[in-house]
Design an enzyme around this catalytic site. Structure first.
Site, PDB file in Angstrom:
ATOM      1  N   ARG A 186       0.823  -1.203   0.000  1.00 44.34           N
ATOM      2  CA  ARG A 186       0.000   0.000   0.000  1.00 44.34           C
ATOM      3  C   ARG A 186       0.856   1.251   0.000  1.00 44.34           C
ATOM      4  O   ARG A 186       1.933   1.265   0.596  1.00 44.34           O
ATOM      5  CB  ARG A 186      -0.796   0.132   1.293  1.00 44.34           C
ATOM      6  CG  ARG A 186      -1.940  -0.734   1.454  1.00 44.34           C
ATOM      7  CD  ARG A 186      -2.398  -0.612   2.906  1.00 44.34           C
ATOM      8  NE  ARG A 186      -3.070  -1.812   3.313  1.00 44.34           N
ATOM      9  CZ  ARG A 186      -4.356  -2.023   3.095  1.00 44.34           C
ATOM     10  NH1 ARG A 186      -5.104  -1.108   2.547  1.00 44.34           N
ATOM     11  NH2 ARG A 186      -4.913  -3.147   3.462  1.00 44.34           N
ATOM     12  N   SER A 223       8.316  -4.869   6.253  1.00 49.02           N
ATOM     13  CA  SER A 223       8.042  -5.976   7.181  1.00 49.02           C
ATOM     14  C   SER A 223       9.012  -7.133   7.029  1.00 49.02           C
ATOM     15  O   SER A 223       8.614  -8.273   6.757  1.00 49.02           O
ATOM     16  CB  SER A 223       6.619  -6.465   6.967  1.00 49.02           C
ATOM     17  OG  SER A 223       5.761  -5.370   6.960  1.00 49.02           O
ATOM     18  N   ASP A 269       6.389  -3.906  10.529  1.00 49.36           N
ATOM     19  CA  ASP A 269       4.918  -3.843  10.617  1.00 49.36           C
ATOM     20  C   ASP A 269       4.398  -4.040  12.040  1.00 49.36           C
ATOM     21  O   ASP A 269       3.380  -3.467  12.430  1.00 49.36           O
ATOM     22  CB  ASP A 269       4.232  -4.820   9.641  1.00 49.36           C
ATOM     23  CG  ASP A 269       4.725  -6.248   9.760  1.00 49.36           C
ATOM     24  OD1 ASP A 269       5.682  -6.491  10.523  1.00 49.36           O
ATOM     25  OD2 ASP A 269       4.159  -7.138   9.077  1.00 49.36           O
TER      26      ASP A 269
HETATM   27  C1  BG6 Z   1      -1.528  -5.045   7.451  1.00 55.14           C
HETATM   28  C2  BG6 Z   1      -0.422  -4.093   7.831  1.00 55.14           C
HETATM   29  O1  BG6 Z   1      -2.741  -4.614   7.955  1.00 55.14           O
HETATM   30  O2  BG6 Z   1      -1.208  -6.304   7.991  1.00 55.14           O
HETATM   31  C3  BG6 Z   1       0.880  -4.603   7.250  1.00 55.14           C
HETATM   32  O3  BG6 Z   1      -0.716  -2.808   7.356  1.00 55.14           O
HETATM   33  C4  BG6 Z   1       1.155  -5.974   7.764  1.00 55.14           C
HETATM   34  O4  BG6 Z   1       1.939  -3.756   7.584  1.00 55.14           O
HETATM   35  C5  BG6 Z   1      -0.017  -6.855   7.458  1.00 55.14           C
HETATM   36  O5  BG6 Z   1       2.344  -6.473   7.155  1.00 55.14           O
HETATM   37  C6  BG6 Z   1       0.179  -8.237   8.041  1.00 55.14           C
HETATM   38  O6  BG6 Z   1      -0.833  -9.113   7.634  1.00 55.14           O
HETATM   39  P1  BG6 Z   1      -0.798  -9.905   6.266  1.00 55.14           P
HETATM   40  O7  BG6 Z   1      -1.766 -10.994   6.493  1.00 55.14           O
HETATM   41  O8  BG6 Z   1      -1.209  -8.962   5.199  1.00 55.14           O
HETATM   42  O9  BG6 Z   1       0.604 -10.428   6.093  1.00 55.14           O
HETATM   43  C1  GLC Z   2       8.175 -11.913   8.817  1.00 56.88           C
HETATM   44  C2  GLC Z   2       9.151 -10.752   8.824  1.00 56.88           C
HETATM   45  C3  GLC Z   2       8.842  -9.801   9.950  1.00 56.88           C
HETATM   46  C4  GLC Z   2       7.386  -9.372   9.863  1.00 56.88           C
HETATM   47  C5  GLC Z   2       6.487 -10.601   9.866  1.00 56.88           C
HETATM   48  C6  GLC Z   2       5.031 -10.237   9.764  1.00 56.88           C
HETATM   49  O1  GLC Z   2       8.387 -12.657   9.960  1.00 56.88           O
HETATM   50  O2  GLC Z   2      10.450 -11.234   8.956  1.00 56.88           O
HETATM   51  O3  GLC Z   2       9.650  -8.676   9.864  1.00 56.88           O
HETATM   52  O4  GLC Z   2       7.090  -8.565  10.942  1.00 56.88           O
HETATM   53  O5  GLC Z   2       6.834 -11.435   8.787  1.00 56.88           O
HETATM   54  O6  GLC Z   2       4.737  -9.566   8.588  1.00 56.88           O
END
Ligand code: BG6
Ligand code: GLC
Length: 821
Positions: free
Chosen positions: A443, A507, A561
């Site tokens: 995003r 992340s 994240d």
């Molecule tokens: C989102 C966050 O809501 O959730 C992201 O904005 C995060 O930063 C993500 O990485 C984690 O959930 P998923 O299921 O999208 O990996």
């Molecule tokens: C993976 C990444 C970590 C992140 C997590 C959730 O473990 O290494 O940085 O926070 O995924 O998205």
């Protein structure tokens, strides 16, 4: 005169539909807990939960009592892939003394006949399973037990009503030392008939008897059957529809002939739906029987919401010896006319219901064996409390290793300092850009934060796709793509000229020396772009912006994240000092006391630590709970040997674990009839969203099958029950594991604060946490169990981590400005 008589018996389609509605109400009464004790139509659960799938094999015996003859069958089901079977049968008379004598005599007679049969077929001294077709209303609490509610038809045996007929049969059989049979199933003749036909055509889900008596059974959704525990799957219901009208519901349609016939029967006032046991050669009887059967059959094939979408519902009708040839044709045509939405096929039972009873016994035996093997396969996924406590302690030890100077370099749980030193205090304000990379969606966001009395956060965001070839191409391509998306967003928002501060949610594990520097330790999840590991991702982003040479941005912060999530929730609840992600990957961050962070200078205050707990176990410390399925998933991943805990707990991998188990079960012949389809071979077909769909409560099996069909998996009902169980075992393990990890973190926080009880909020995000029907609940229960001194509240991050990244950027910007001044 004949016309006058016949006129009373003619029922229009409207009347038939009215009868259908009445019968529908009766069936509803029979199924519901409150009304079933007084319902005329008993709707008896049969405990037959599965149709044959063709893999039944072996020798079975069947007794068939209650029709015009008493039969004994020897059924041989062959395992030749063609579902062939051989049937050898013998009929025995049922003398009036037996039908109307006492119970001991009846069961002794049955045992004697069986002994004779086994003698003539040379089956004595063989241990054989037996299915018992007993065509009278019985209340069952399991497949191999049935309490007779009342005799019907020509039977009137003393001392049997209200007793279990299977035990009586067992007692009689015990007198014959030379026969050794195991009564595995007691079934009504309708059920036996459905199973006989179901063996040849698996779409057969209704059994109909029109013979000495009349009755029907059908497969019902468990969640509609109040009297049996559990909502999963289906069960065959023996309607005992012969009693329809015993409460007067059909009185307006009964003629003087019906009343006369009733009064002369063995059970006046009972079984008002006609059965030919009285005047089988009476033309009027046939007309009436035909009409009623039509009306009642309509109910079975049509009503209740589960049946609305029914495609083709084959119904089989065992017309019985007594049926005139034209009866069947009329019945079929009437059903076709009155239920135009259903294409009903009638199959005629070959081999009577006895063969079906043997099939029920065979299915029972197959399912028991299948259950045992399924439990063995899934046992490895169970985490008993002792193991969970142990895992909590191991996680705790790893957290300490990551914080200590001497052990930190070798630590698997890296405990990365984030240089975020406080949660938001409401004074943050301004306009910020945020990037959110690494979850399901990439995003770009514009975040407007107001402070003071008009404190609020407004967000505009756009999701962009990152094609696989970019995720796994070169670093330059990846960052160029990110900047391209940024450019599109600025254009779209009309803010290309403004040099806005930007917070970058990235992340992945980054080693940080300050808030705006982050060296990628290693890719995780689905990313593997070259030339990035060991590089500063902020620099890579800045260079890509420079390369594009179209706009300029002020990159102020790079945050994980988890940290973004903690900040997003911390804005609402200052007690939120932990951020949890259970999504594509899994991770946790929390506010740690500076004095415990040995690798960062200073002892005052707190700093947020990105634990990167996904790597827990990479040193082998949780290998004893890893299964062969986990190892296979790991070996097929982008980063074998890495992120072992993450691979057992997060969305990107759970479906893959399920797929591995399904392949194994199929190889063992427990699923999909032993056939591994092309789609099951496809890596990644099971996404978390499918897991979440399949595990939804009260999801009817046809819907589970629909989900599986979307995945190209053609399942039977039994397959879909097993798939659901596998999904539940995998996601429950994930939630419990995650809970054990989180318990270690909250316990650490409690000890840090030196309090007896800790009140703390965890900000949580991720598709697994948000969308899975049970994950968050099980996770929370586990934390409660393993950290009994902590009161943990969970706060769902509704706005994603981008908002948090913007808040961090706001603080960093303010501090930076203060510093400059
Ligand atoms: C989102 C966050 O809501 O959730 C992201 O904005 C995060 O930063 C993500 O990485 C984690 O959930 P998923 O299921 O999208 O990996
Ligand atoms: C993976 C990444 C970590 C992140 C997590 C959730 O473990 O290494 O940085 O926070 O995924 O998205």
């Amino acid at each position: 005169q004949v016309d006058r008589y016949l006129y009373q018996l003619r029922l229009s389609d409207d009347v038939l539909l009215d009868v259908t509605a009445r019968f529908q109400a009766e069936m509803g009464k029979g199924l519901a807990r409150d009304t079933s004790p007084t319902a005329a139509v008993k709707m008896l659960p049969s405990f037959v939960r599965s149709l044959p799938d063709g893999s039944e094999k072996g020798d079975f015996l069947a007794l068939d009592l209650g029709g015009s003859q008493f039969h004994i069958h020897w059924v041989k089901e062959f395992d030749d892939g063609k579902q062939s079977s051989q049937l050898e049968s013998k009929s025995y008379p049922t003398p009036k003394e037996v039908m109307q004598g006492n119970g001991a005599e009846l069961f002794d007679y049955i045992a004697d006949c069986l002994s004779d049969f086994m003698e003539t077929k040379n089956l004595k001294h063989k241990k054989l399973p037996l299915g018992f077709t007993f065509s009278f209303p019985c209340k069952q609490t399991k497949l191999e037990e049935g309490v007779l509610l009342a005799w019907t038809k020509h039977f009137r045996v003393r001392g049997v009503q209200d007793t279990d007929v299977v035990s009586s049969l067992h007692r009689a059989l015990q007198k014959h030392q030379d026969i050794d049979v195991d009564v595995l199933a007691l079934v009504n003749d309708t059920v036996g008939t459905m199973m006989t036909c179901g063996y040849d055509d698996q779409r057969c889900e209704v059994g109909l008897i029109i013979g000495t008596g009349t009755n029907a059974c059908y497969m019902e959704e468990m969640r509609h059957i109040d009297l049996v525990e559990g909502d999963e799957g289906r069960m065959c219901i023996n309607t005992e529809w012969g009693a329809f009208g015993d409460d007067g519901a059909l009185d307006d349609l009964r003629t003087e002939f019906d009343r006369e016939l009733d009064l002369g029967s063995l059970n006046p006032g009972k079984q008002l739906d006609p059965g030919p046991h009285c005047h089988s050669r009476n033309l009027l009887y046939w007309v009436k029987l035909y009409i009623c059967s039509c009306a009642l059959l309509l109910w079975i094939v049509y009503p209740m919401e589960t049946k609305r979408t029914m495609p083709q519902r084959p119904v089989r009708a065992d017309e019985g010896r007594l049926c005139p040839a034209r009866f069947a044709g009329r019945l079929h045509r009437a059903v076709g006319r009155l239920v135009p939405a259903c294409e009903v096929r009638f199959l005629r039972s070959r081999g009577g219901s006895g063969r079906g009873a043997a099939v029920v016994a065979a299915v029972a035996r197959r399912l028991a064996a299948q259950r045992r093997r399924l439990h063995t396969a899934l046992a490895a996924l169970l985490l008993p409390p002792a193991i969970l406590w142990e895992l909590r302690d191991k996680m705790r030890a790893e957290l300490e290793h990551g914080l200590k100077r001497e052990t930190q370099a070798q630590a698997t749980v890296k405990m990365l300092p984030t240089f975020v030193r406080g949660t938001p205090d409401g004074t943050e304000k301004g306009k910020f850009l945020a990037l959110d990379l690494g979850g399901t969606n990439f995003r770009v966001l514009l975040v407007k934060i107001k402070s003071g009395r008009r404190r609020s956060v407004q967000m505009y965001n756009k999701i962009f796709a990152i094609p696989l070839e970019i995720m796994q191409g070169t670093g330059e391509e990846l960052f160029d793509h990110i900047v391209q998306c940024l450019a599109d967003f600025l254009e779209y928002m009309g803010i290309k000229g403004a040099r806005l501060p930007l917070g970058f949610t990235f992340s992945f594990p980054c080693r940080q020396a300050s808030i705006d520097k982050g060296t990628l330790v290693g890719w995780t999840k689905g990313f593997k772009a070259t030339d990035c590991e060991g590089e500063d991702v902020v620099d890579m982003l800045r260079e890509a912006i420079r390369r594009r040479n179209e706009f300029d941005l002020d990159i102020v912060a790079v945050v994980n994240d988890t940290v973004g999530t903690m900040m997003t929730c911390g804005y609402e609840d200052p007690n939120c000092e932990i951020g949890l992600i259970a999504g594509t990957g899994t991770n946790v961050c929390y506010m740690e006391d500076m004095k415990n962070i040995e690798i960062v200078e200073g002892n005052e205050g707190k700093m947020c630590i990105n634990t990167e707990w996904g790597a827990f176990g990479d040193n082998g410390c949780i290998d004893y709970i890893r299964t062969k399925y986990d190892r296979e998933v790991d070996e097929g991943s982008l980063n074998p040997g890495k992120q072992r805990y993450e691979k057992m707990t997060s969305g990107m991998y759970l479906g893959e674990i399920v797929r591995q188990i399904l392949i194994d079960l199929t190889k063992q012949g427990l699923l999909f009839r032993g056939h591994i389809s092309e789609s099951l071979r496809k890596k990644g077909i099971f996404e978390t969203k499918f897991l979440s769909q399949i595990e939804r409560d009260r999801l009817a099996l046809p819907q589970v099958r629909h989900v599986l069909r979307q995945l190209g998996l053609d399942s039977t009902c039994e397959d879909s029950i097993i798939v659901k169980e596998v999904c539940a075992a995998v996601s429950t393990r994930a939630a419990r594991l995650c809970g054990a990890g989180l318990a270690a973190v909250v316990e650490k926080k409690r000890e840090n604060q030196g309090v007896e009880r800790l009140q703390i909020t965890v900000g949580a995000d991720g598709t697994l946490y948000k969308l899975h029907p049970h994950f968050s609940r099980i996770l929370q229960e586990t934390v409660k169990e393993l950290a009994p001194q902590c009161d943990v509240s969970f706060m769902l991050s509704e706005d994603g981590s981008g908002k948090g990244a913007a808040l961090i950027t706001a603080v960093a910007k303010r501090l930076h400005n203060v510093g400059q001044k």
